[in-house]
Structures are given as structure tokens and as C-alpha cells.
Design an enzyme around this catalytic site. Structure first.
Site, mmCIF file in Angstrom:
data_model
loop_
_atom_site.group_PDB
_atom_site.id
_atom_site.type_symbol
_atom_site.label_atom_id
_atom_site.label_comp_id
_atom_site.label_asym_id
_atom_site.label_seq_id
_atom_site.Cartn_x
_atom_site.Cartn_y
_atom_site.Cartn_z
ATOM 1 N N GLY A 530 0.837 -1.194 0.000
ATOM 2 C CA GLY A 530 0.000 0.000 0.000
ATOM 3 C C GLY A 530 0.869 1.239 0.000
ATOM 4 N N ARG A 531 0.274 2.339 -0.422
ATOM 5 C CA ARG A 531 1.038 3.578 -0.492
ATOM 6 C C ARG A 531 0.069 4.722 -0.319
ATOM 7 N NH1 ARG A 531 5.868 5.524 -3.080
ATOM 8 N NH2 ARG A 531 6.603 3.404 -3.342
ATOM 9 N N GLY A 532 0.423 5.663 0.523
ATOM 10 C CA GLY A 532 -0.474 6.793 0.726
ATOM 11 C C GLY A 532 0.318 8.023 1.082
ATOM 12 N N GLY A 535 2.922 7.396 3.927
ATOM 13 C CA GLY A 535 4.087 6.561 3.697
ATOM 14 C C GLY A 535 3.715 5.300 2.966
ATOM 15 N N VAL A 537 3.432 1.081 2.829
ATOM 16 C CA VAL A 537 3.210 -0.063 3.704
ATOM 17 C C VAL A 537 3.783 -1.320 3.055
ATOM 18 C CG1 VAL A 537 1.495 -1.349 5.004
ATOM 19 C CG2 VAL A 537 1.048 1.015 4.387
ATOM 20 N N LYS A 551 4.396 0.069 8.157
ATOM 21 C CA LYS A 551 4.309 1.335 7.445
ATOM 22 C C LYS A 551 5.535 2.188 7.730
ATOM 23 C CE LYS A 551 0.747 4.107 6.437
ATOM 24 N NZ LYS A 551 -0.609 4.490 6.693
ATOM 25 N N ASP A 645 -9.052 11.546 7.968
ATOM 26 C CA ASP A 645 -8.823 11.096 6.610
ATOM 27 C C ASP A 645 -9.552 9.782 6.368
ATOM 28 O OD1 ASP A 645 -7.988 11.122 4.036
ATOM 29 O OD2 ASP A 645 -5.925 10.521 4.453
#
Ligand SMILES: *[C@@H]1O[C@H](CO)[C@@H](O)[C@H](O)[C@H]1NC(C)=O
Ligand SMILES: *[C@@H]1O[C@H](CO)[C@@H](O)[C@H](O)[C@H]1NC(C)=O
Ligand SMILES: *[C@@H]1O[C@H](CO)[C@@H](O)[C@H](O)[C@H]1NC(C)=O
Ligand SMILES: *[C@@H]1O[C@H](CO)[C@@H](O)[C@H](O)[C@H]1NC(C)=O
Ligand SMILES: *[C@@H]1O[C@H](CO)[C@@H](O)[C@H](O)[C@H]1NC(C)=O
Ligand SMILES: *[C@@H]1O[C@H](CO)[C@@H](O)[C@H](O)[C@H]1NC(C)=O
Length: 811
Positions: A530-532, A535, A537, A551, A645
Site C-alpha cells: 500500500g502507499r499513501g 508513507g 506499507v 508502514k 482522513d
């Protein structure tokens, strides 16, 4: 096997010989068992029974000055104070004298506890002619009166009569009850009781001489909504040694350290909460650590603060009690007595008036229930009634009017997310002074609508002198926060008279990892999942074989010091809810900041929506679960628990597609969003899901999460991404229409036609499975309410949960 094994004979022979030689004169040491005509004396600790594995001891335990109770405890003492963990007591309400008191197994088979004056304090009320009858402390902690070769084999056992503690494999049955102790230091019976209620549901009741009130499962929830059933009347519950709890009313769960080989207990604590503890090793000795508890908001436990008082709770300060205005504490050392009036009520000629307590509810004891009344009318009604102590004044959205509940007792008051107020009746001369002292008492300043706006000192891009001042100011606050935290921990550890001393309610397994550990776990950060904004994950396997999401936070604020990070992250780590992702640990090393979470097999809701994996049933369950997780966050009444968020990328799904909210509490750790889209750098959150408050620079409250939640639900139902709608515009109506506007538009088009036609039009046709039209309409309506422009028109998350579980009811 027909023959009793040799195991039985050796101690029996030894005892027989022993008792023949020593009966009724000198004390002897029975070791594991006690035979007929022998006794255990308070005068000699060598008389104690010890289980074969040495884990448990039964004997006389000192409960006060020259006061003893016959008890069973874990042999090994805990911690520095060398406190013993008591698991059972014989008549704890009548301690015996420290001289000449005895527990004897009489010739007639009765086990009797005598005080020094020979009065009987407790007995097993058993009869047996068997010469082999003996009292034995088993390895499980069960004290058993057994008559080998006779029927029944077990005549009496302590497992059938729990006090406040249940051991693994001890059955809690329709005949059992557990009663809390009075306090952590006073072992006599307290006010809380656990039992199987007549409807077959395992329940907790608060029961003092004045009132009786069931508080678990929560009385405002249906049995079904609380996950219980009334249909199974076998009424049995058990904890097994692995940490699984199972009750015939369908209450079942695994404690958080499930599967680990540890000693465990389940205890009804003196504060009315049920907790499951495991014994863990610490540097300064062993400790009982909480692995599950029935209440995370202890103010919802009835009676905690006694009558006429108000309970407040925060993670930092724990539970606090305060008298309502005009009342004073009755017993300076004991809150269970509550508060008493400082005035004489209802005296002729004394003018009375009210003090308003905002965001407060007092549970139950409504004298009258009067619908559609004005505040003035309620005040008059209560003034005329001498028994009326005050009233709850509540607004019902669906009905559009206020209702008042006059109270003849003020019990179980707590401060929470209730919009309404309580009005306390007092003599007029007390009202003014009371108002001033109580409001400045500051314990009332924490309501969801009074949350301090989050500081946004990083708004300006170019450095200015005022920014510098701000930074120094922030730095100063940081230092203060750390000092405060240190002081708090110092005080908490030094004097925790308000909480149980040997128990540290910290969820298990939360630890600090080294960077190299995590590097190994993720095989050098090779598998990105994952990416947000905050940062990237990675998937990893920890040394204990657990799979984790790890993360790595991006460039951290420079003044985000180690201590602050650690303080924040450990607060996050302590949150424990089935719809919140579990945080297992963190890593701080140099510039690295990492957070370790439980791994979720099915990834994010966003991914599942993209790949069209969810049917209608799952979607509705996800909507409800997510609401529960957020409601839990908001209920804690602290600034940092705003999520800020909420979006499908931050809702993760486990193997069973159970939703868990992720990334909460990070808003303070990381200036999220700043790097994602420069035109929105001032704002936290994600375009498409953001509440209007951000844009209009209004105070930020928990209602921003409610808004985002509404959008997420609409996205699930319509299958339309709010961001895409913003970027593309929706062809049919053109322009910059948001998802919320689009749904409202569709509903409007169908005004006048029968219900259900619009739902078919907006429901995502690609989603498989059947849907219950009414449930889906309700869900859309709730989501639209959440997405109201005006934040005051939005419900709170707990109201959302209520509305989804009981469609048609408000509050
Ligand atoms: C424990 O509480 C009971 C009930 O309130 C009281 O009678 C007793 O004196 C207390 N015992 C001690 C040792 O304080
Ligand atoms: C009732 O609960 C018991 C114990 O959990 C279980 O063994 C039994 O199967 C249940 N009965 C029904 C009808 O579900
Ligand atoms: C507890 O864990 C066991 C073994 O992993 C699992 O089979 C069971 O379903 C779990 N129970 C609950 C209620 O989660
Ligand atoms: C206050 O409570 C304690 C503990 O229950 C008791 O021992 C004491 O006598 C009480 N004091 C008063 C003034 O009632
Ligand atoms: C509430 O009371 C007012 C005044 O008595 C009345 O006009 C109004 O219709 C009532 N509202 C409802 C919903 O009953
Ligand atoms: C532990 O022991 C100390 C000293 O004997 C005592 O003051 C304290 O109350 C005990 N703590 C608990 C939780 O029983």
C-alpha cells in the site's frame, strides 16, 4: 481403569498414618490434601494446601488487622509489593480471627470454617460416611472434596462457587454468580454481579441497597444487536487455557494474546468491569496484563461514581468522578457513596432554579416522561414536584420536538456525545455560585463539539519571523507535553490508588522494534502492499511468525521528537476495538519512523471496490462496522482521535471482510496530504471525501469524519468514486457535481413516485447478491445526513451506529 492408580495411595496412606499419630494435638503439614478429622489452622502457614504443580495454595489470607479469610491464591507473589492473586474465598464478608480459627473436615463429611470462638463462619454443607473423603487442591486451582469409590465422586468443589474470579476451564453455569470485591484493598462483597439473567443472557448488574440496574449488555441495545441470543437455555460459559471465551448466549471471543501459553484469569473487578488477564514477565517481577475488557468507556458502568455525581473519562487521566453542583462528596475515601445535597430540598418559601449541565446524560430513574414540551414547561413541572431532582431535556430530530424526563434519582451520570442537557434543581442562591465553580472545574470542557481546532502552523510556505515564533512556541509546548507525560507516568506508577495496583491495563504485545528487525521481517522492504500520503506499507513476517503490515512514514516533521512520537504511538497502541486496526509496535531509529500493524488479508476497501469483490451483504456489514470503529474513536473525547482522513483506502478488510479502520491517530504524527497535492497543502484529508469545514477554515470537530464516512458509504452503494466525479463531471447533468449532489438529484427526480425506484437507479448494478430495499434506503438516508453541509445537521457516529442497527429510531 478399575483400579485407582498408585498415585492415590501414597498420599492417602501417609495422611492416614499421620492423622492417627497426630490427630487433634500437634499441627501437621497435609501438603496436597486434607482428610477427615483434620484441619488447617490460621496459626500455622505450614498447614496450607498446595496443588501438585505448586501453582496454587489454599490457606488463610490476611485481609485486615487480625482478620483472615480462607482463600485460594496463586502461590507465587507478584511484583515489588509481593501481593498475592486471590482466586477464591470462603465467605469473604466475615473474616475470622488471626488466632485459633480453623478449617476442619468433620467426621460427618462437612467442611467447616470456625472462628476463634467456635462460631461457624462458613461450611460446605456436605455429608459423607466415606472414610476416604479428602479435600484436595487440584492443579487447576479447584479445591475439591472427593470421596473415591463412592457416588458422587465429587461432593463439593470451589469451582461451583466462584467469588470474583474465573479460572481456565472453570464452568460458569446457571447456578454460578460472580460478585466484585468492594475495592482493590477491601475483599468483601461489592455491588457488581455477573450472572445468567432469566432471558439466558450473561449479564452484569449494579446492585446496591438503593438501586438495581443492569448495564451489560448495554440496556439501550437489543440483545441481538449486542451479539447475544436468548434462545439457548443451557447457560454455560467457559474460558479455555488458550484464551478463548465462549458462552451459550453467543458471546464468544479470543483474548488478544490468544494461543500463548500463559496463566489466565477472568475477573469481575471492583470497578464493575470484566477483564481477562494473563500473567506476563516483566523486569521487576510478574504482572497481570489485561487482554480483553467488557468496557473501554468505564463511565458507562452504572453506579461507578455513586448517586448525584458525574463520571468523566479520558485515556490520559482515566476515570474521574465529580459531584453535580450543589452536592458534596459523602464519604471522602469512597466514591461509591456518591454525593449528598448541601441544601434541604423543597422548603416552603425557598425559591428554586436550575443549573444546566451540557452534553450530560443520567441513566434511568425517570419519574415522568413528557413529550413535546418547552424548556419552560419542563422547569415548571419539576419545580412543582418535591421528588424531582432535575430533568433530562432531549431533542428528537425525527419528531422535531423536545421531551423531558424528570428524575427522582440522579444515578450513573456521564458525559458523552449526547446533544442534550440535564437541568439540576437547586435553591436559587446556590445556582449562581454553582454555575461558576462547576464550569471552571474544566472537567466539562471536553465535548465533541468543543474540540480545539487542530493547530495548523505549517500553513505558510515561506518562512517568516512569526512562523519562527510559532515554531519555538510549538517546541516549547512539545517540551511541556513531554514533561507532563513524564509527571503523569511518575504519578501513575507511584500512586495509583484510583486503579488496581498490580494490574496494568495495556494491550499485549505492543513493543518497540529495531530497524534491522523490521528490515529482516520485510525482506529488505521488498513487498509493497500500500502507499499513501503518510508513507509506504510493506508486508512482513515478524520473528514470532505473525504477518504484519509495516508502514514506513515519510519525512517526519523535524520537531516531531522521539518522545512525542513514542507518546502518540503508545496511546494509539492502547486503543483496542474489533473495528480498529491493531497496532503492534513501532520503530524509531535515526530518521526512521515505522509503525507495525496487524496484517489484513483482503487489503483495503478501495481495492475491493475496484475489483468488485463485495456483495450487498458485505457492503452493509462494512458500513456498520466502520461506523462502530469511528464511534469508538470519537467517544474517547480527545482531540487526536479525530481521524481526519476517512476514505476507502483507510478501511481495511480481514479474511472475513470485517472492516477495520486504519491510520487513525496519525494526523498528529504526520502532516498528511501535504505532499500529495500542493494546492491542498493546508488541509488534511483527501479531495472528494473532505468536509466543507476544511475549505471554509471552520473549526474542525469530529463531524469532519462523519462527513467523510457519508461519502464513503455513498461510494460503496453507487460504485462511483467521488474523486472521479469531481474530475470528469457527470455527463448526465454536467459540470462540477459531487457524488452527494448527484444522489440527492436522483432522489429529487423521483419525488412523488413510490419508494424504492430511486434506490434501484443509484444502486451499483455490478454488485452481486440481493439487497433489502428498506435497509439500503435507510443506509443512503443516513449517509446523506452525514454528508450535510452544515456540520450541526450531521449525526454523531454513535447516532449513526444506532440508526443503522435500529432503523426508524432516533437516539
Ligand atoms: C470493607 O467494606 C465493608 C462494606 O462497606 C465494610 O463494612 C468493611 O469495614 C470494609 N473493610 C475494611 C477492612 O475496610
Ligand atoms: C447452546 O450452547 C451450548 C454451549 O455453548 C452448545 O453446546 C449448544 O450446542 C447450544 N445449543 C444450541 C441449540 O445452539
Ligand atoms: C479464535 O481462534 C481460533 C483459532 O485461531 C478460531 O478458530 C476461532 O474462530 C477464533 N474465535 C473467534 C471468536 O474469533
Ligand atoms: C467511608 O468509607 C469507608 C470504607 O467503606 C468506611 O470505612 C468509613 O467508615 C466511611 N466513612 C464515613 C464517614 O462514612
Ligand atoms: C407540539 O406542541 C405544539 C404546541 O402544543 C403543537 O402546536 C405541535 O403540533 C406539537 N407537535 C407535535 C409533533 O405534536
Ligand atoms: C499490594 O500490597 C500492598 C502492601 O501490602 C497494599 O498496600 C496494596 O493495597 C496491595 N495492592 C493490591 C492491589 O491489593
Amino acid at each position: 481403569m478399575a483400579l485407582p492408580s498408585l498415585y492415590w495411595y501414597i498420599p492417602l496412606l501417609a495422611i492416614l498414618c499421620n492423622s492417627l499419630l497426630t490427630y487433634s494435638s500437634s499441627p501437621f503439614s497435609p501438603g496436597h490434601s486434607l482428610s477427615k478429622r483434620s484441619s488447617i489452622s490460621v496459626d500455622s502457614k505450614y498447614d496450607n494446601l498446595v496443588s501438585r504443580n505448586s501453582l496454587f495454595t489454599a490457606g488463610f489470607f490476611q485481609v485486615g488487622i487480625n482478620a483472615y479469610c480462607f482463600s485460594i491464591w496463586f502461590t507465587e507473589p507478584l511484583g515489588k509489593n509481593a501481593n498475592l492473586t486471590i482466586v477464591w474465598m470462603a465467605n469473604r464478608d466475615v473474616p475470622v480471627n488471626g488466632k485459633n480459627s480453623k478449617l476442619s473436615l468433620h467426621d460427618d463429611g462437612n467442611l467447616v470454617l470456625h472462628d476463634a470462638d467456635q462460631s461457624i463462619v462458613w461450611s460446605s454443607e456436605t455429608k459423607s460416611t466415606s472414610g476416604l473423603l479428602s479435600l484436595l487442591l487440584e492443579d487447576t486451582g479447584n479445591l475439591v472434596l472427593r470421596q473415591p469409590n463412592a457416588d458422587p465422586d465429587v461432593l463439593w468443589q470451589s469451582f461451583d462457587y466462584p467469588t470474583d474470579t474465573l479460572l481456565p476451564d472453570q464452568a460458569f453455569t446457571k447456578n454460578s454468580e460472580m460478585v466484585s470485591s468492594r475495592s482493590t484493598a477491601n475483599f468483601s462483597s461489592g455491588f457488581y454481579r455477573l450472572y445468567f439473567e432469566n432471558n439466558n443472557v450473561l449479564s452484569l448488574v449494579y446492585n446496591n441497597p438503593e438501586i438495581t440496574s443492569v448495564y451489560w449488555p448495554p440496556p439501550y441495545e437489543t440483545t441481538w444487536a449486542a451479539g447475544r441470543t436468548t434462545y439457548n437455555n443451557s447457560r454455560i460459559a467457559k474460558l479455555n487455557s488458550e484464551g478463548r471465551f465462549k458462552s451459550s448466549d453467543d458471546l464468544r471471543f479470543n483474548v488478544s494474546d490468544f494461543g500463548m501459553r500463559r496463566h489466565r484469569i477472568m475477573k469481575l473487578d471492583s470497578d464493575g468491569n470484566i477483564r481477562f488477564y494473563s500473567l506476563v514477565d516483566e523486569k521487576d517481577g510478574k504482572k497481570w496484563e489485561v487482554q480483553w475488557q467488557a468496557f473501554s468507556s468505564p463511565c458507562k458502568i452504572h453506579g461507578v461514581c455513586g448517586p448525584n455525581s458525574l463520571c468523566t473519562y479520558s485515556h490520559e487521566t482515566g476515570r474521574k468522578c465529580a459531584c453535580v453542583p450543589g452536592y458534596e462528596k459523602k464519604n471522602l475515601t469512597d466514591w461509591t457513596y456518591g454525593c449528598q445535597p448541601t441544601f434541604k430540598p423543597c422548603i416552603k418559601g425557598v425559591v428554586e432554579d436550575y443549573v444546566e449541565l451540557r452534553l450530560v446524560e443520567f441513566y434511568g430513574f425517570d419519574n415522568r416522561y413528557l413529550e413535546n414540551r418547552t424548556l419552560q414547561e419542563c422547569k415548571q413541572i419539576c419545580l412543582k414536584d418535591c421528588n424531582c431532582k432535575g430533568f433530562q431535556f432531549r431533542y428528537f430530530n425525527d419528531k422535531g420536538y423536545y421531551t423531558c424526563y424528570t428524575k427522582n434519582l440522579l444515578y450513573s451520570g456521564y458525559q458523552l456525545d449526547f446533544k442534550d442537557s440535564v437541568y439540576i434543581k437547586l435553591p436559587k442562591k446556590l445556582v449562581l455560585s454553582a454555575q461558576q465553580t462547576f464550569i471552571s472545574g474544566s472537567s466539562l470542557s471536553c465535548g465533541p463539539d468543543q474540540i480545539i481546532p487542530i493547530q495548523r502552523s505549517y500553513e505558510k510556505k515561506h518562512e517568516s519571523s512569526s512562523l519562527k515564533v510559532l515554531l519555538w512556541f510549538a517546541y516549547g509546548i512539545g517540551v511541556l507535553v513531554v514533561l507532563f507525560a513524564l509527571t503523569f507516568f511518575y504519578i501513575a506508577f507511584k500512586d495509583s490508588s484510583t486503579t488496581a495496583k498490580s494490574y496494568f491495563p495495556i494491550s499485549s504485545g505492543f513493543k518497540r522494534f529495531t530497524y534491522s528487525e523490521l528490515k529482516t521481517a520485510t525482506r529488505n522492504f521488498s513487498e509493497e502492499i500500500g502507499r499513501g500520503g503518510a508513507g509506504v506499507v510493506y508486508k512482513g513476517k515478524l520473528s514470532d511468525d505473525r504477518t504484519a503490515g509495516i508502514k514506513m512514514l515519510k519525512e517526519v516533521n523535524i520537531h516531531q521528537g522521539e518522545a512525542e512520537f513514542q507518546a502518540e504511538i503508545s496511546t494509539i497502541g492502547r486503543l483496542n476495538h474489533m473495528h480498529l486496526i491493531e497496532t503492534w509496535g513501532y520503530c524509531i531509529e535515526g530518521k526512521h519512523r515505522l509503525v507495525v500493524y496487524e496484517y489484513m488479508e483482503n487489503g483495503s476497501l478501495a481495492a475491493c471496490l475496484d475489483s468488485n469483490k463485495l456483495d450487498w451483504g458485505k457492503k452493509i456489514d462494512i458500513a456498520i462496522g466502520t461506523a462502530k470503529g469511528l464511534a469508538y474513536l470519537h467517544e474517547e473525547c480527545l482531540e487526536w482521535v479525530l481521524h481526519c482522513d476517512v476514505k476507502p483506502h483507510n478501511i481495511l478488510l480481514d479474511t472475513n471482510y470485517n472492516p477495520k479502520v486504519a491510520d487513525f491517530g496519525l494526523s498528529k504524527l504526520f502532516d498528511r496530504g501535504a505532499t500529495e497535492n500542493s494546492s491542498f497543502s493546508r488541509i488534511r484529508g483527501t479531495r472528494g471525501y473532505m468536509a466543507p469545514e476544511w475549505v471554509f477554515n471552520l473549526p474542525i470537530t469530529s463531524k469532519v469524519d462523519v462527513y467523510s464516512y457519508g461519502v464513503v458509504v455513498l461510494e460503496m452503494i453507487t460504485g462511483k468514486s467521488p474523486l472521479q466525479m469531481l474530475q470528469l463531471g457527470d455527463g448526465s447533468s454536467g459540470g462540477d457535481q459531487t457524488l452527494v449532489e448527484w444522489v440527492r438529484g436522483k432522489i429529487r427526480e423521483h419525488i412523488g413516485s413510490t419508494n424504492g425506484t430511486w434506490i434501484e437507479e443509484i444502486a451499483d448494478g455490478r454488485t452481486s447478491g440481493e439487497y433489502d430495499t428498506r435497509a439500503l434506503i435507510n443506509l443512503v438516508n443516513v449517509a446523506l445526513q452525514c454528508a450535510e453541509e452544515d456540520r450541526d445537521a450531521r449525526p454523531s457516529m454513535s447516532q449513526v451506529v444506532n440508526n443503522l442497527l435500529h432503523p426508524g429510531f432516533e437516539d
